[in-house]
Design an enzyme around this catalytic site. Sequence first.
Site, short mmCIF file in Angstrom:
data_model
loop_
_atom_site.label_atom_id
_atom_site.label_comp_id
_atom_site.label_asym_id
_atom_site.label_seq_id
_atom_site.Cartn_x
_atom_site.Cartn_y
_atom_site.Cartn_z
N CYS A 75 -39.30 -42.85 -23.12
CA CYS A 75 -38.83 -43.60 -24.24
C CYS A 75 -38.54 -44.31 -25.17
O CYS A 75 -37.64 -45.10 -24.52
CB CYS A 75 -37.70 -41.90 -23.95
SG CYS A 75 -36.80 -42.21 -25.86
N CYS A 186 -43.59 -44.75 -29.35
CA CYS A 186 -43.31 -43.66 -29.05
C CYS A 186 -43.87 -43.16 -28.04
O CYS A 186 -45.56 -42.50 -28.39
CB CYS A 186 -42.84 -42.80 -30.17
SG CYS A 186 -41.74 -41.24 -29.58
N1 DGL Z 1 -40.54 -39.95 -27.55
C1 DGL Z 1 -39.17 -40.87 -27.76
C2 DGL Z 1 -39.73 -42.58 -27.96
O1 DGL Z 1 -40.36 -42.82 -27.09
C3 DGL Z 1 -38.23 -40.47 -28.51
C4 DGL Z 1 -38.73 -39.74 -29.36
C5 DGL Z 1 -37.60 -38.90 -30.38
O2 DGL Z 1 -36.83 -38.53 -29.90
O3 DGL Z 1 -37.49 -39.40 -31.60
O4 DGL Z 1 -39.62 -43.30 -28.71
#
Ligand code: DGL
Length: 280
Positions: A75, A186
């Site tokens: 993430c 993301c």
């Molecule tokens: N998938 C995550 C990222 O790479 C977080 C997305 C979220 O929960 O806002 O930033």
Amino acid sequence: MSDCNAPVGVFDSGVGGLSVLREIRRRLPHESLLYLADSAHVPYGEKSPEYIRERCRTIAAFFVEQGAKALVVACNTATAAGVTELRELYPDWPIIGMEPAVKPAAAATRSGVVGVLATTGTLKSARFAALLDRFAGDVRVITQPCPGLVERIEAGDLDSLALRVMLQGWVEPLLAQGCDTLILGCTHYPFIRPLLSRLVPRDIRLIDTGAAVARHLAEVLTERGRLAGGESSCRFYCSGDPQRMAEVLPILWGEQAEVELFSGRNSRRGGVSQFDAGDN
Ligand code: DGL
């Protein structure tokens, strides 16, 4: 944490990190994997850094308890807020974070203009500012937060008309400013890559970091002599609705699997486990 066949812990705010998990599985098929979707707290992108750090500490402690030999923060938002603190808390534990692919995008662009699609949290972070300082050079980097996009992907919407309109609203201004390279900053966004590819001209590059993270994990495990051999397994945990996650796994992971509830609270007073993560 030293056993070669111990699992690797991987987490995200939700199902987005599965885009990283599939790269890890492709590159390291003998590694056993534990994946935790912190769906009760999604989206991280609109939460405060302190809130996200608390989630990182709770989840990391769970993986330590499960005997994970390494941790992958799948993430960008959690990496930006929490990876430095996690590395201070666990200095001997390999912790792999991830950041938007500014370096490869700056190397790939011909127009000299790169767009970054990411969460508000990632784009506002000091870590992202430092990344631009280090790698953007002469390249103009235009950032575009995408509020609401993670929620749509969590709900299994990868190709609706409403989603298309949303994406066009973000991507068209970037193209109009000369971007020829778009960073998917993301881990949820690779799941809408097919839709994005249809919305942009064919010569626009879309770059994400899932494969690079898997490569880095392989290097770290190799250096430490901790690569696994033999049969592997993959277990899934979710702090939200396990049933819902089980329903999207065949689409996003390509296989059905059981999903265990992770509450992350001290739920067994005086018991063996600090965590309530199903009945194991
Ligand atoms: N998938 C995550 C990222 O790479 C977080 C997305 C979220 O929960 O806002 O930033």
